[in-house]
Design an enzyme around this catalytic site. Structure first.
Site, mmCIF file in Angstrom:
data_model
loop_
_atom_site.group_PDB
_atom_site.id
_atom_site.type_symbol
_atom_site.label_atom_id
_atom_site.label_comp_id
_atom_site.label_asym_id
_atom_site.label_seq_id
_atom_site.Cartn_x
_atom_site.Cartn_y
_atom_site.Cartn_z
ATOM 1 N N ASP A 24 0.753 -1.251 -0.079
ATOM 2 C CA ASP A 24 0.142 -0.145 0.070
ATOM 3 C C ASP A 24 0.849 1.390 -0.051
ATOM 4 O O ASP A 24 0.459 2.304 0.764
ATOM 5 C CB ASP A 24 -1.036 -0.014 1.058
ATOM 6 C CG ASP A 24 -1.804 -1.090 0.981
ATOM 7 O OD1 ASP A 24 -1.904 -1.733 -0.062
ATOM 8 O OD2 ASP A 24 -2.726 -1.045 2.028
ATOM 9 N N LYS A 129 -6.575 -4.710 -3.734
ATOM 10 C CA LYS A 129 -7.072 -5.075 -2.447
ATOM 11 C C LYS A 129 -8.589 -4.216 -1.656
ATOM 12 O O LYS A 129 -8.190 -3.363 -1.722
ATOM 13 C CB LYS A 129 -6.264 -5.756 -1.591
ATOM 14 C CG LYS A 129 -5.438 -4.663 -0.661
ATOM 15 C CD LYS A 129 -4.485 -5.617 0.053
ATOM 16 C CE LYS A 129 -3.504 -4.639 0.736
ATOM 17 N NZ LYS A 129 -4.233 -3.707 1.673
ATOM 18 N N CYS A 162 -2.395 -2.554 7.531
ATOM 19 C CA CYS A 162 -2.256 -3.575 6.494
ATOM 20 C C CYS A 162 -1.026 -4.559 6.527
ATOM 21 O O CYS A 162 -1.234 -5.753 6.105
ATOM 22 C CB CYS A 162 -2.445 -2.771 5.192
ATOM 23 S SG CYS A 162 -4.143 -2.115 4.814
#
Ligand code: TIU
Length: 223
Positions: A24, A129, A162
């Site tokens: 990310d 995602k 995450c």
């Protein structure tokens, strides 16, 4: 086989079964005007890991090893965005709203894209995602099992969200994971610190941590 000095004990990997996972590293989480900034986060705290991940990507690419990039984002029609997630935190702007870099956390928008320093190169896997767990509604597991990848070198933001979620879910699926201490950051330095401790406690209950330096050395030496 490389032997890396790590916490809580040495970590082994070989070139045939390892991948670098970059979680990310998106403008929405890192740059002014992005989603994280709109939530009032200290985005300056997630900058230090950028050059470290850059070096790791270079090292993996030189050895022709897989580099995997994830991005947390949703479909433009928001069909994969739970209402609870959209409303969480009552931010000024919500996921799907228009912000300075396009619609917040929407796949294909500028803000959901990677920061330019860490842009994927041709042929590298990019996983979009909808959740914090990289395995949830993605091709991640298929990709890893098809290539017989068993060891994951994990980097990215944020450490306790995450990154930690993905490392725990990878551990449950039988992967050996090492989180790079200087290759991950949080808006909250104390959360980063405690997450590293949590993951490695109880004899590496979730996995290992180490600095980037021994990994870079192993890559440079060709193991
Ligand atoms: N990538 C990731 O960690 N997503 C988040 O929502 N992180 C926060 O810390 N908010």
């Amino acid at each position: 086989m490389a032997m890396i000095e790590a916490v809580p004990f040495p970590f082994h990997f070989d070139f045939d079964h390892v991948a670098l996972v970059c979680i990310d590293m998106q403008k929405d989480f890192i740059l002014p005007g992005g989603f994280a900034d709109s939530l009032g986060n200290h985005i300056e705290n997630v900058a230090p890991c950028i050059p470290v991940i850059q070096k790791l990507q270079e090292g993996f690419r030189k050895c022709a090893l897989p580099v995997i990039h994830t991005k947390e984002c949703h479909k433009p029609d928001l069909s994969d965005l739970p209402v609870a997630k959209r409303n969480r935190g009552n931010p000024k702007i919500k996921i799907g709203d228009h912000g300075p870099m396009g619609r917040i956390l929407i796949d294909g928008e500028d803000g959901s894209d990677f920061i330019h320093e860490l842009a994927p190169v041709f042929g590298e896997l990019v996983i979009s995602k909808p959740g914090k767990d990289t395995f949830y509604r993605t091709e991640f597991l298929d990709y890893l099992t098809t290539r017989k990848i068993s060891n994951l070198i994990i980097t990215g933001v944020t450490t306790e969200v995450c990154v930690q979620t993905t490392m725990r879910c990878a551990n449950d699926r039988g992967f050996d994971c090492i989180l790079i201490e200087d290759g991950t950051d949080s808006y909250f330095p104390e959360y980063k610190e405690i997450t590293l401790k949590m993951l490695t406690s109880q004899g590496g209950i979730v996995g290992w941590t180490c600095k980037s330096e021994p990994i870079l050395k192993a890559l440079a030496e060709g193991i």
